[in-house]
Design a protein around this motif. Structure first.
Motif, PDB file in Angstrom:
ATOM      1  N   ARG A 343      21.422 -44.024 -47.009  1.00  0.00           N
ATOM      2  CA  ARG A 343      21.869 -43.565 -48.343  1.00  0.00           C
ATOM      3  C   ARG A 343      22.878 -42.428 -48.183  1.00  0.00           C
ATOM      4  NH1 ARG A 343      20.900 -45.210 -53.036  1.00  0.00           N
ATOM      5  NH2 ARG A 343      19.569 -43.614 -53.985  1.00  0.00           N
ATOM      6  N   LEU A 344      22.644 -41.574 -47.197  1.00  0.00           N
ATOM      7  CA  LEU A 344      23.588 -40.463 -46.959  1.00  0.00           C
ATOM      8  C   LEU A 344      24.895 -40.999 -46.391  1.00  0.00           C
ATOM      9  CD1 LEU A 344      21.116 -37.794 -45.562  1.00  0.00           C
ATOM     10  CD2 LEU A 344      22.306 -37.741 -47.746  1.00  0.00           C
ATOM     11  N   HIS A 345      24.798 -41.952 -45.484  1.00  0.00           N
ATOM     12  CA  HIS A 345      26.036 -42.536 -44.924  1.00  0.00           C
ATOM     13  C   HIS A 345      26.888 -43.123 -46.041  1.00  0.00           C
ATOM     14  CE1 HIS A 345      23.895 -43.229 -40.805  1.00  0.00           C
ATOM     15  NE2 HIS A 345      24.121 -41.955 -41.067  1.00  0.00           N
ATOM     16  N   ALA A 346      26.203 -43.752 -47.010  1.00  0.00           N
ATOM     17  CA  ALA A 346      26.952 -44.409 -48.097  1.00  0.00           C
ATOM     18  C   ALA A 346      27.763 -43.399 -48.905  1.00  0.00           C
ATOM     19  CB  ALA A 346      25.981 -45.163 -48.999  1.00  0.00           C
ATOM     20  N   VAL A 347      27.338 -42.137 -48.917  1.00  0.00           N
ATOM     21  CA  VAL A 347      28.124 -41.130 -49.650  1.00  0.00           C
ATOM     22  C   VAL A 347      28.967 -40.281 -48.689  1.00  0.00           C
ATOM     23  CG1 VAL A 347      26.576 -41.049 -51.635  1.00  0.00           C
ATOM     24  CG2 VAL A 347      26.210 -39.453 -49.736  1.00  0.00           C
ATOM     25  N   GLY A 348      29.075 -40.732 -47.437  1.00  0.00           N
ATOM     26  CA  GLY A 348      30.020 -40.081 -46.516  1.00  0.00           C
ATOM     27  C   GLY A 348      29.415 -38.987 -45.656  1.00  0.00           C
ATOM     28  N   ILE A 349      28.089 -38.791 -45.727  1.00  0.00           N
ATOM     29  CA  ILE A 349      27.455 -37.754 -44.891  1.00  0.00           C
ATOM     30  C   ILE A 349      26.901 -38.439 -43.647  1.00  0.00           C
ATOM     31  CG2 ILE A 349      25.563 -36.080 -44.763  1.00  0.00           C
ATOM     32  CD1 ILE A 349      25.921 -35.700 -47.825  1.00  0.00           C
ATOM     33  N   GLU A 350      27.440 -38.079 -42.477  1.00  0.00           N
ATOM     34  CA  GLU A 350      27.070 -38.849 -41.294  1.00  0.00           C
ATOM     35  C   GLU A 350      25.768 -38.398 -40.656  1.00  0.00           C
ATOM     36  OE1 GLU A 350      29.740 -36.875 -37.769  1.00  0.00           O
ATOM     37  OE2 GLU A 350      30.763 -38.168 -39.207  1.00  0.00           O
ATOM     38  N   ARG A 351      25.343 -37.156 -40.965  1.00  0.00           N
ATOM     39  CA  ARG A 351      24.161 -36.640 -40.259  1.00  0.00           C
ATOM     40  C   ARG A 351      23.608 -35.490 -41.092  1.00  0.00           C
ATOM     41  NH1 ARG A 351      20.571 -34.734 -37.006  1.00  0.00           N
ATOM     42  NH2 ARG A 351      20.921 -33.909 -34.917  1.00  0.00           N
ATOM     43  N   VAL A 352      22.285 -35.404 -41.188  1.00  0.00           N
ATOM     44  CA  VAL A 352      21.708 -34.236 -41.862  1.00  0.00           C
ATOM     45  C   VAL A 352      20.834 -33.464 -40.881  1.00  0.00           C
ATOM     46  CG1 VAL A 352      19.779 -35.561 -42.858  1.00  0.00           C
ATOM     47  CG2 VAL A 352      20.422 -33.397 -43.874  1.00  0.00           C
ATOM     48  N   HIS A 353      21.014 -32.151 -40.864  1.00  0.00           N
ATOM     49  CA  HIS A 353      20.160 -31.261 -40.066  1.00  0.00           C
ATOM     50  C   HIS A 353      19.256 -30.538 -41.060  1.00  0.00           C
ATOM     51  CE1 HIS A 353      22.748 -31.269 -36.365  1.00  0.00           C
ATOM     52  NE2 HIS A 353      23.658 -31.628 -37.265  1.00  0.00           N
ATOM     53  N   THR A 354      17.954 -30.532 -40.817  1.00  0.00           N
ATOM     54  CA  THR A 354      17.090 -29.792 -41.746  1.00  0.00           C
ATOM     55  C   THR A 354      16.526 -28.542 -41.065  1.00  0.00           C
ATOM     56  OG1 THR A 354      15.054 -30.938 -41.140  1.00  0.00           O
ATOM     57  CG2 THR A 354      16.378 -31.929 -42.903  1.00  0.00           C
ATOM     58  N   LEU A 355      16.295 -27.533 -41.897  1.00  0.00           N
ATOM     59  CA  LEU A 355      15.677 -26.317 -41.355  1.00  0.00           C
ATOM     60  C   LEU A 355      14.245 -26.605 -40.956  1.00  0.00           C
ATOM     61  CD1 LEU A 355      17.109 -23.552 -43.728  1.00  0.00           C
ATOM     62  CD2 LEU A 355      18.164 -24.694 -41.778  1.00  0.00           C
ATOM     63  N   ALA A 356      13.651 -27.629 -41.586  1.00  0.00           N
ATOM     64  CA  ALA A 356      12.275 -28.003 -41.246  1.00  0.00           C
ATOM     65  C   ALA A 356      12.163 -28.447 -39.787  1.00  0.00           C
ATOM     66  CB  ALA A 356      11.799 -29.117 -42.175  1.00  0.00           C
ATOM     67  N   GLU A 357      13.251 -28.949 -39.204  1.00  0.00           N
ATOM     68  CA  GLU A 357      13.224 -29.329 -37.784  1.00  0.00           C
ATOM     69  C   GLU A 357      12.974 -28.091 -36.913  1.00  0.00           C
ATOM     70  OE1 GLU A 357      17.086 -31.156 -36.979  1.00  0.00           O
ATOM     71  OE2 GLU A 357      16.824 -32.369 -38.775  1.00  0.00           O
ATOM     72  N   LEU A 358      13.478 -26.945 -37.367  1.00  0.00           N
ATOM     73  CA  LEU A 358      13.322 -25.707 -36.588  1.00  0.00           C
ATOM     74  C   LEU A 358      12.076 -24.934 -36.989  1.00  0.00           C
ATOM     75  CD1 LEU A 358      16.999 -24.385 -36.880  1.00  0.00           C
ATOM     76  CD2 LEU A 358      15.951 -25.398 -34.854  1.00  0.00           C
ATOM     77  N   GLU A 359      11.721 -25.009 -38.299  1.00  0.00           N
ATOM     78  CA  GLU A 359      10.588 -24.234 -38.806  1.00  0.00           C
ATOM     79  C   GLU A 359       9.840 -25.072 -39.833  1.00  0.00           C
ATOM     80  OE1 GLU A 359       8.909 -20.971 -38.337  1.00  0.00           O
ATOM     81  OE2 GLU A 359       7.776 -22.547 -39.370  1.00  0.00           O
ATOM     82  N   PRO A 360       8.784 -25.774 -39.401  1.00  0.00           N
ATOM     83  CA  PRO A 360       8.073 -26.683 -40.312  1.00  0.00           C
ATOM     84  C   PRO A 360       7.361 -25.965 -41.472  1.00  0.00           C
ATOM     85  CG  PRO A 360       7.435 -27.058 -38.015  1.00  0.00           C
ATOM     86  CD  PRO A 360       8.271 -25.825 -38.035  1.00  0.00           C
TER      87      PRO A 360
END
Ligand code: DGY
Length: 405
Positions: A343-360
């Motif tokens: 869904r993100l690719h379809a709007v042109g966003i190739e990758r999402v980084h979340t802060l949750a990856e660093l601090e759950p």
């Protein structure tokens, strides 16, 4: 060129254009933190910060840095108590953020409940527009979103001189629930200066006024409305739409954006003749975003939470669309994301980084959002350096996009 050669990658032009991280950082603070992380890893890069807003809270702050001056005035808040609200003025153009007079953040303790969902009113927003007209404004940009209200813009109409009537006299109650009793709308007293003014609604969403995708059903719960109140407000908005259609001869309840800010989009379109536009596009134009974007290799967008609502005209998606038109790659940063990668690719966003990856832990993540954003930016920069310049990035570039580097 070898696949691993980092040619042209050490001095990219990067545009950092996040929205606010609600509850922890303003858009400007988020942009500054991302900028720090990128500059640390890529000291030769040209990093431009252009914090954004899409019509909701923070929109006035966004335009103030771009030629507008602040005007402070006292108006009625969402529950009728006086509030000091700031709008922005540049010559004949006024930029009014509805949340400054009727936003969720103005409720006592910032906490909505079932009762505030029924009674909150946009009257103060109409007062801000009246003040702008008094100061000579003839182009009003009304940024909507982040509202405490579901009154279809009825309060705004009343503040600008419209008469709302029951069968036996003036409508006594303000707020969405009171509209169940509205019988007739008298437009004879509407401020005559509005006829010479152009009004643009800068909208954060594209929902219609009523029904399952309407203002009450979709945004009522975040304003404290329980199930019964959602149904009641939806009926009240239907009634308001009937009364407005009878008075104006036009029925705009299905207009995309009519359901923004509890139906303020509808009220402004039907009664002020406003053009309803995506807020993000309007704000990008007003703040010279094209200039910031020119020549960017990479654009970093972001907001506190990327979710289904984000895909309906919210800030990061609007920025991604502009970046795609300019041929730049786009990555997103969010506190958390519930949107699937495709869904993100379809709007042109190739990758999402979340802060949750660093601090759950959500609380800690919000408290340390600036540091986490800085670390995330460092990771984005490292990925940029490790991505072959003539091929897609490791994660998955959207197939239709052509990198310009
Ligand atoms: O204010 C609201 O209702 C939401 O932000 C959608 O406009």
């Amino acid at each position: 060129m070898s696949a691993a050669a980092p040619l042209g990658r050490v001095a990219p032009r990067i545009l950092v254009a996040p929205d606010k991280f609600k509850g922890s950082l303003t858009a400007a603070q988020a942009a500054a933190a991302l900028g720090r992380g990128l500059r640390r890893r890529l000291p030769d890069a040209s990093v431009v910060e252009h914090p954004i807003a899409d019509g909701g809270e923070g929109s006035v702050d966004m335009v103030l840095g771009h030629g507008f001056r602040p005007v402070v005035c006292q108006v009625r808040g969402p529950l009728g108590d006086p509030v000091r609200a700031t709008y922005a003025l540049d010559g004949e153009t006024a930029f009014v953020e509805m949340a400054a007079a009727a936003g969720l953040g103005l409720l006592p303790g910032g906490t909505p409940d079932d009762s505030t969902a029924r009674t909150a009113s946009t009257y103060g927003v109409g007062e801000l527009i009246r003040d702008a007209l008094d100061r000579g404004a003839r182009r009003i940009v009304l940024a909507v979103g982040g509202s405490a209200t579901t009154d279809g813009g009825a309060g705004l109409a009343a503040a600008l001189g419209a008469g709302l009537r029951t069968a036996s006299g003036p409508l006594p109650a303000e707020g969405g629930a009171g509209l169940l009793d509205v019988e007739r709308l008298d437009l004879a007293g509407l401020d005559a200066r509005l006829a010479e003014a152009t009004v643009v609604v800068a909208c954060d969403v594209d929902n219609p006024l009523t029904g399952p995708s309407g203002a009450a059903a979709v945004y009522g719960p975040q304003k404290g409305a329980g199930t019964e109140t959602v149904a009641l407000l939806d009926r009240a908005l239907e009634r308001w739409a009937d009364v407005v259609a009878a008075a104006t001869g036009r029925d705009l309840r299905d207009l995309p954006g009519a359901g923004a800010a509890g139906g303020l989009g509808f009220g402004a379109a039907a009664l002020l003749g406003a053009e309803v536009r995506p807020g993000i596009d309007t704000l990008l134009e007003l703040t010279g975003f094209e200039r910031s974007l020119a020549g960017a290799d990479l654009v970093v967008v972001g907001e506190g939470s990327l979710d289904e609502q984000s895909l309906h005209g919210k800030g990061p998606v609007g920025v991604a669309a502009a970046a795609a038109r300019a041929g730049a790659r786009v990555v997103a940063v969010a506190g958390r994301s519930t949107v699937a990668a495709d869904r993100l690719h379809a709007v042109g966003i190739e990758r999402v980084h979340t802060l949750a990856e660093l601090e759950p832990d959500a609380g800690r993540s919000m408290r340390h959002a600036a540091d986490l954003l800085e670390t995330t930016a460092d990771r984005i920069a490292a990925e940029w350096l490790s991505t072959p310049s003539e091929s897609a990035p490791p994660e998955s570039a959207p197939p239709e996009r052509t990198p310009t580097r």
